[in-house]
Write a protein that holds these residues in place. Structure first.
Motif, mmCIF file in Angstrom:
data_model
loop_
_atom_site.group_PDB
_atom_site.id
_atom_site.type_symbol
_atom_site.label_atom_id
_atom_site.label_comp_id
_atom_site.label_asym_id
_atom_site.label_seq_id
_atom_site.Cartn_x
_atom_site.Cartn_y
_atom_site.Cartn_z
ATOM 1 N N ILE A 174 10.187 3.732 17.479
ATOM 2 C CA ILE A 174 10.580 2.849 16.632
ATOM 3 C C ILE A 174 10.215 3.159 15.231
ATOM 4 C CG2 ILE A 174 10.736 0.451 16.127
ATOM 5 C CD1 ILE A 174 10.181 -0.137 19.110
ATOM 6 N N THR A 175 11.127 3.084 14.315
ATOM 7 C CA THR A 175 10.898 3.462 12.931
ATOM 8 C C THR A 175 11.615 2.572 12.268
ATOM 9 O OG1 THR A 175 10.244 5.858 13.459
ATOM 10 C CG2 THR A 175 11.015 5.146 11.217
ATOM 11 N N ILE A 176 11.224 2.153 11.075
ATOM 12 C CA ILE A 176 11.976 1.340 10.092
ATOM 13 C C ILE A 176 11.995 1.910 8.718
ATOM 14 C CG2 ILE A 176 12.414 -0.551 8.514
ATOM 15 C CD1 ILE A 176 10.916 -2.210 10.964
ATOM 16 N N SER A 177 13.053 2.448 8.266
ATOM 17 C CA SER A 177 13.363 3.263 6.927
ATOM 18 C C SER A 177 14.565 2.969 6.310
ATOM 19 C CB SER A 177 12.646 4.568 7.295
ATOM 20 O OG SER A 177 13.915 5.345 7.934
ATOM 21 N N PRO A 178 14.665 3.685 5.151
ATOM 22 C CA PRO A 178 16.146 3.650 4.576
ATOM 23 C C PRO A 178 16.868 4.845 5.186
ATOM 24 C CG PRO A 178 14.560 4.138 2.937
ATOM 25 C CD PRO A 178 13.735 3.746 4.173
ATOM 26 N N LYS A 179 18.269 5.149 4.776
ATOM 27 C CA LYS A 179 18.907 6.258 5.375
ATOM 28 C C LYS A 179 18.585 7.562 4.562
ATOM 29 C CE LYS A 179 23.206 4.500 7.028
ATOM 30 N NZ LYS A 179 24.883 4.592 6.599
ATOM 31 N N HIS A 180 18.003 7.473 3.412
ATOM 32 C CA HIS A 180 17.739 8.694 2.733
ATOM 33 C C HIS A 180 18.909 9.551 2.437
ATOM 34 C CE1 HIS A 180 13.320 7.877 2.485
ATOM 35 N NE2 HIS A 180 13.283 7.726 3.421
ATOM 36 N N ARG A 181 18.734 10.826 2.737
ATOM 37 C CA ARG A 181 19.915 11.636 2.467
ATOM 38 C C ARG A 181 20.787 11.604 3.589
ATOM 39 N NH1 ARG A 181 17.553 17.767 4.165
ATOM 40 N NH2 ARG A 181 17.172 17.296 6.329
ATOM 41 N N ARG A 182 20.684 11.286 4.772
ATOM 42 C CA ARG A 182 21.659 11.374 5.809
ATOM 43 C C ARG A 182 22.827 10.337 5.552
ATOM 44 N NH1 ARG A 182 20.728 15.336 9.217
ATOM 45 N NH2 ARG A 182 18.724 16.011 9.477
ATOM 46 N N GLY A 183 23.973 10.534 5.243
ATOM 47 C CA GLY A 183 25.131 9.512 5.046
ATOM 48 C C GLY A 183 25.008 8.742 3.612
ATOM 49 N N GLY A 184 23.853 9.134 2.948
ATOM 50 C CA GLY A 184 23.764 8.402 1.558
ATOM 51 C C GLY A 184 22.895 7.110 1.985
ATOM 52 N N GLU A 185 22.150 6.929 0.570
ATOM 53 C CA GLU A 185 21.446 5.574 0.499
ATOM 54 C C GLU A 185 22.319 4.352 0.076
ATOM 55 O OE1 GLU A 185 17.648 5.942 -1.378
ATOM 56 O OE2 GLU A 185 17.559 7.998 -1.321
ATOM 57 N N MET A 220 0.717 -1.213 0.046
ATOM 58 C CA MET A 220 0.267 0.216 -0.003
ATOM 59 C C MET A 220 0.778 1.226 -0.055
ATOM 60 S SD MET A 220 -2.941 0.894 2.783
ATOM 61 C CE MET A 220 -3.578 -0.294 2.377
ATOM 62 N N PHE A 221 1.710 1.217 0.826
ATOM 63 C CA PHE A 221 2.822 2.462 0.867
ATOM 64 C C PHE A 221 4.204 1.951 0.602
ATOM 65 C CE2 PHE A 221 -0.254 3.287 4.504
ATOM 66 C CZ PHE A 221 -0.994 4.117 3.557
ATOM 67 N N ASP A 222 4.900 3.203 -0.034
ATOM 68 C CA ASP A 222 6.411 2.753 -0.412
ATOM 69 C C ASP A 222 7.231 3.149 0.971
ATOM 70 O OD1 ASP A 222 8.932 2.446 -1.574
ATOM 71 O OD2 ASP A 222 8.353 3.895 -2.953
ATOM 72 N N VAL A 223 8.016 2.074 1.653
ATOM 73 C CA VAL A 223 8.615 2.242 2.737
ATOM 74 C C VAL A 223 9.890 3.198 2.413
ATOM 75 C CG1 VAL A 223 10.149 0.204 2.629
ATOM 76 C CG2 VAL A 223 9.537 1.272 4.706
ATOM 77 N N LYS A 224 10.216 3.093 1.130
ATOM 78 C CA LYS A 224 11.366 4.051 0.550
ATOM 79 C C LYS A 224 11.226 5.348 0.757
ATOM 80 C CE LYS A 224 13.304 0.390 -2.533
ATOM 81 N NZ LYS A 224 13.530 0.113 -3.972
ATOM 82 N N LYS A 225 9.927 5.753 0.911
ATOM 83 C CA LYS A 225 9.706 7.125 0.941
ATOM 84 C C LYS A 225 8.788 7.418 2.248
ATOM 85 C CE LYS A 225 8.946 8.166 -3.898
ATOM 86 N NZ LYS A 225 7.897 8.634 -4.722
ATOM 87 N N ILE A 226 8.111 6.501 2.740
ATOM 88 C CA ILE A 226 7.119 6.715 3.932
ATOM 89 C C ILE A 226 7.850 5.561 5.223
ATOM 90 C CG2 ILE A 226 4.932 6.502 4.759
ATOM 91 C CD1 ILE A 226 5.189 8.398 2.506
ATOM 92 N N PRO A 227 8.042 6.286 6.056
ATOM 93 C CA PRO A 227 8.749 5.425 7.330
ATOM 94 C C PRO A 227 7.646 4.485 7.777
ATOM 95 C CG PRO A 227 9.441 7.704 7.768
ATOM 96 C CD PRO A 227 8.374 7.574 6.462
ATOM 97 N N PHE A 228 8.184 3.290 8.098
ATOM 98 C CA PHE A 228 7.126 2.283 8.839
ATOM 99 C C PHE A 228 7.093 2.524 10.346
ATOM 100 C CE2 PHE A 228 6.487 -1.745 10.744
ATOM 101 C CZ PHE A 228 5.238 -2.021 10.523
ATOM 102 N N SER A 229 6.230 2.857 10.825
ATOM 103 C CA SER A 229 6.231 3.073 12.324
ATOM 104 C C SER A 229 4.757 2.979 12.744
ATOM 105 C CB SER A 229 6.616 4.541 12.681
ATOM 106 O OG SER A 229 6.819 4.762 13.968
ATOM 107 N N ARG A 230 4.277 3.522 14.008
ATOM 108 C CA ARG A 230 2.983 3.535 14.500
ATOM 109 C C ARG A 230 2.723 4.629 15.648
ATOM 110 N NH1 ARG A 230 0.649 -0.392 18.365
ATOM 111 N NH2 ARG A 230 -0.178 1.508 18.983
ATOM 112 N N TYR A 231 1.588 4.661 15.928
ATOM 113 C CA TYR A 231 1.171 5.699 16.900
ATOM 114 C C TYR A 231 1.851 5.354 18.252
ATOM 115 C CZ TYR A 231 -1.923 8.902 19.575
ATOM 116 O OH TYR A 231 -2.493 9.953 20.362
ATOM 117 N N GLY A 232 2.423 6.492 18.736
ATOM 118 C CA GLY A 232 3.132 6.703 20.119
ATOM 119 C C GLY A 232 4.421 6.072 20.037
ATOM 120 N N SER A 233 5.054 5.429 18.881
ATOM 121 C CA SER A 233 6.309 4.795 18.896
ATOM 122 C C SER A 233 7.475 5.766 18.460
ATOM 123 C CB SER A 233 6.447 3.454 18.136
ATOM 124 O OG SER A 233 7.409 2.603 18.421
#
Length: 574
Positions: free
Chosen positions: A16-27, A1-14
């Protein structure tokens, strides 16, 4: 449904997040388990995620829904679910999961029971307990002097080819407990999310995909009260803008007010909880610290009115709670931000305006800008309304007189007969600029004289700001315009919202609705980005921003409420 490469995986209140590095330190193409505490100077990588078979990494394809991140590979998969704010559960079939620690000084791993390991991640100031429910944990963490040289955790399937592991974060003492099964945990998260999405503002059917995305982003970006965060806080993003800023929170509060008023009130009040005795609000806050080098514009009176128009939650008791702090915030601008003593408040830096690098600041600061005076005129009007509701008639009269006086001074100071201008404080030198910020006084609506209001409307409509996608923040014909120029061109959600609201207040419903329509169409197509290329509509910078999501929802709801405009307009902001 969503692209984890753009939209971090997390949840309300947390946190904890799963995502790529994006711009910080290079992908590098990998996904990381992150701890988004402690501000946006630290990306918060804790573990790098890989799928393994026979000890070797295998490629995978990610699929993400609000409650589940699934990594699919030939002959197997791994799934991740944040079942509680501090609990990440992992399940795999046919493959193992490798977690490679992103470690620093003093980080170590220690066996603390059968198939249970503690990882003390001092770099992130967090401990993690890893417990194997099915399969086993294979740890490669050789200790040398004061730390483990590396921490590599292999979560391996048992004879049934299944693996199930629980990772729980904590700071001091772990207390053994039981956990629901992975499937039950995911079911509970899914139900929680469904309750949230039911309360998200409705929009026309053509924007349904945008509503789902905006609903997920706003839900998943809330973190629990902790440290400096006195209330549940909707971060701007869980990509890299991992703070809450002191005007962004206003737009999120407004979008929540109709169906989640208590959470809306928390978003609005969190900065007043931190207010300095001088009246100043910090620029941003996270769990660790508040930044006081800058602040943001005083749109809080305008926001408060828009909140109480939607809900009975803002009772006399809550108005009493906010009246003093809002008055102090107003006085701070009038007292401490007027170095030349001319009665016109100033911005000492572009960051204080929210329009960080707008062309009104290209000759330096301090700058007197008409948007600031406009916000304070409205804020004093709101203070007068609150004072009246609280039975403080004398104070209400005083606020009204001050509001009227500032409006008169503002027009005399900034209106050149054709448009509003910005000036250097002290010299009052006019700063030539083609920035949309000079049209923000439309927020005053019918408080403005007819001739001024009409010229502002004409400029917004015909000068060139209005593209197919919405309102550019700098005229595209300007020599300073840049496609990705931050506040020198791109379309931004908050400025769109302010102008649309101002046009409605001015009686310009048709233009307001058209701008809202263009913005919603663009955001539904390009996602809830931090800002957008004004000409192409492409998303720019952070691709998962909450105030963009909130503004999209509010403008979409406005359009839904006014679909019958041709047969008789019924226009309200929300």
């Amino acid at each position: 449904m969503f692209d984890v490469k753009k939209i971090p995986f997390s949840r309300y209140g947390s946190f904890i997040t799963i995502s790529p590095k994006h711009r910080r330190g290079g992908e590098d193409g990998a996904l990381y388990i992150r701890n988004i505490r402690n501000g946006d100077n630290n990306f918060g990588e804790v573990f790098r995620i890989e799928l393994i078979r026979d000890g070797e990494p295998v490629s995978y394809q990610p699929e993400m829904s609000p409650s589940l991140l699934r990594l699919e590979t030939d002959g197997g998969f791994a799934e991740f679910c944040i079942t509680e704010a501090r609990v990440l559960q992992i399940w795999s079939v046919g493959v193992g999961v490798r977690l490679t620690g992103i470690t620093g000084a003093y980080d170590y791993a220690a066996l603390v029971g059968e198939n249970r390991w503690e990882v003390n991640h001092s770099s992130q100031e967090m401990r993690y307990m890893l417990t194997a429910v099915k399969g086993r944990i294979e740890m490669d963490a050789p200790f040398k002097e004061q730390r483990c040289e590396k921490i590599i955790v292999n979560l391996l399937p048992g004879p049934s080819t299944e693996m199930e592991c629980v990772m729980e974060e904590y700071t001091t003492v772990y207390r053994p407990r039981s956990y629901v099964s992975f499937s039950k945990g995911q079911e509970l998260v899914e139900k929680e999310y469904e309750l949230w999405i039911q309360r998200v503002l409705s929009v026309p059917g053509e924007y349904a995909g945008g509503r789902e995305l905006a609903g997920y982003i706003t839900w998943s970006c809330v973190v629990s009260p902790e440290g400096m965060l006195t209330r549940p806080a909707m971060y701007m993003s869980k990509n890299w803008m991992t703070n809450i800023w002191s005007w962004d929170h206003c737009f999120n509060a407004m979008a929540l007010a109709k169906h989640s008023p208590e959470l809306a009130w928390d978003q609005f009040m969190i900065f007043f909880d931190l207010q300095d005795e001088s009246g100043m609000l910090p620029d941003f806050v996270n769990n660790r610290f508040a930044l006081w080098n800058f602040t943001k514009p005083p749109i809080h009176g305008w926001t408060l009115r828009r909140i109480w128009e939607q809900t009975d939650y803002v009772s006399a008791e809550r108005l009493r709670e906010v009246y003093g702090p809002l008055a102090s915030w107003t006085r701070w601008w009038l007292t401490y931000q007027d170095s030349d003593g001319d009665g016109i408040p100033q911005y000492n830096h572009g960051n204080d305006s929210g329009w960080d690098n707008s062309t009104i600041f290209r000759k330096g600061t301090p700058v007197e800008s008409p948007d600031l005076s406009s916000f304070l005129v409205l804020q004093m009007d709101v203070l007068a309304e609150i004072a009246e509701k609280l039975g403080l008639a004398g104070e209400a009269d005083r606020w009204r007189r001050e509001s009227e006086g500032l409006l008169t001074n503002m027009i005399d100071h900034f209106w050149d007969g054709e448009r509003f201008v910005a000036k250097k404080s002290g010299t009052h030198e006019v700063i030539e600029s083609d920035s949309l910020v000079l049209y923000i006084p439309i927020i005053l609506g019918k408080r403005l004289p007819d001739g001024i209001r009409e010229k502002l409307v004409d400029g917004i409509k015909n000068k060139g700001f209005l593209t197919e996608n919405g309102l550019a923040t700098e005229l595209p014909s300007s020599q300073f315009y840049k496609e990705d120029g931050y506040w020198r061109g791109p379309i931004w959600a908050p400025t769109t919202m302010l102008v649309v609201d101002g046009l409605l207040s001015a009686g310009e419903e048709e233009l307001a609705l058209e701008i809202a329509r263009r913005f919603c169409r663009m955001a539904s197509t390009s996602g809830m980005a931090e800002n957008f290329n004004a000409l192409s509509g492409d998303g720019l910078r952070d691709p998962a921003f909450t105030w963009t999501s909130s503004v999209f929802l509010m403008l979409g709801h406005l359009l839904e409420e006014n679909e019958g405009a041709k047969s008789g307009l019924r226009v309200t902001l929300l």
